[in-house]
Design an enzyme around this catalytic site. Sequence first.
Site, PDB file in Angstrom:
ATOM      1  CG  HIS A  76      -2.041   0.715   0.894  1.00  0.00           C
ATOM      2  ND1 HIS A  76      -2.845   0.785  -0.127  1.00  0.00           N
ATOM      3  CD2 HIS A  76      -3.242   1.014   1.880  1.00  0.00           C
ATOM      4  CE1 HIS A  76      -3.987   1.283  -0.070  1.00  0.00           C
ATOM      5  NE2 HIS A  76      -4.088   1.745   1.183  1.00  0.00           N
ATOM      6  CG  ASN A 126      -8.368   5.516   4.882  1.00  0.00           C
ATOM      7  OD1 ASN A 126      -7.767   5.023   4.274  1.00  0.00           O
ATOM      8  ND2 ASN A 126      -9.260   5.057   5.774  1.00  0.00           N
ATOM      9  CG  ASN A 172      -9.992   4.332   1.412  1.00  0.00           C
ATOM     10  OD1 ASN A 172     -11.001   4.539   0.710  1.00  0.00           O
ATOM     11  ND2 ASN A 172      -9.887   3.295   1.928  1.00  0.00           N
TER      12      ASN A 172
END
Length: 271
Positions: A76, A126, A172
């Site tokens: 990620h 996020n 996100n």
Amino acid sequence: MRHVTVAGKLWYCVSQFFKTLLNFVTMRRLLSKLINRALLTEPFAPIMDIGAGVHTNARRRLIVGLGNPGMNGSRHSVGMAVLEALAARLRLAESWHGDRHVSGEVIVSDIEDTQIVLLRPRLPMNINGVSVAKAAVKYSIKPEHILLVHDDLDKPLGKLAMKQGGSARGHNGVWSCVECLQTDVMPRLRVGIGRPSGETLVNRHVLGRFSQEEQKILSGVLEQSVDILLSQLTDEDVQSPLLPPGGRPALQTGKRRVCSISPAKDTTCQT
């Protein structure tokens, strides 16, 4: 009649499950939106032009590696790995420094006649957009001159793609940037990480580290990602997307360049 009743109950249970799931996703997005706005001391004001009273450098660019701080090496956070590789190529690896005004780590340097600002947010994925918006304000950089680098589940490891604005496609970190910058015109370099195999959950996959086999491919991915970024930064023919006068810029429908990488081959791109 009994079969109809059972089928009806089954349909009701399934519909309730998806309704609950949808409500969870909606609440998660709402919570992120509230946090984004709470952390921004003032709403981001899009920079229009010099005539609007804000001085901007026409050749100043912000390159952002989206990811989670403290999770280097995870799929990620591959966007941050790309920025680290870019800094190393420019011999600036030791130049990262924290900047509390942008909630991140930055490097400011020059490539030919372009001033570049590299940013690694110190906020969770996020709400990466908070850091990006703060940096855009501090360095007077328009949203269309902000290049986001992030992971992409829908592309296998070894695939890269340039995307000229558009929706967040479920990412996100990108969604947070769109929310905080109040526009979706930011170009993006999407780095494929592939979807999980077997019964591995998506969250576990994206937050996990690359395997030893994947790391062999990753080294080539990082090298070619840096090549693409440098070409974007130094290509005088690259034009900024046109924005409508006032209001939220429309979705971009520009061409996409898709690059395929393998350890033994050069990068090939299609537009």
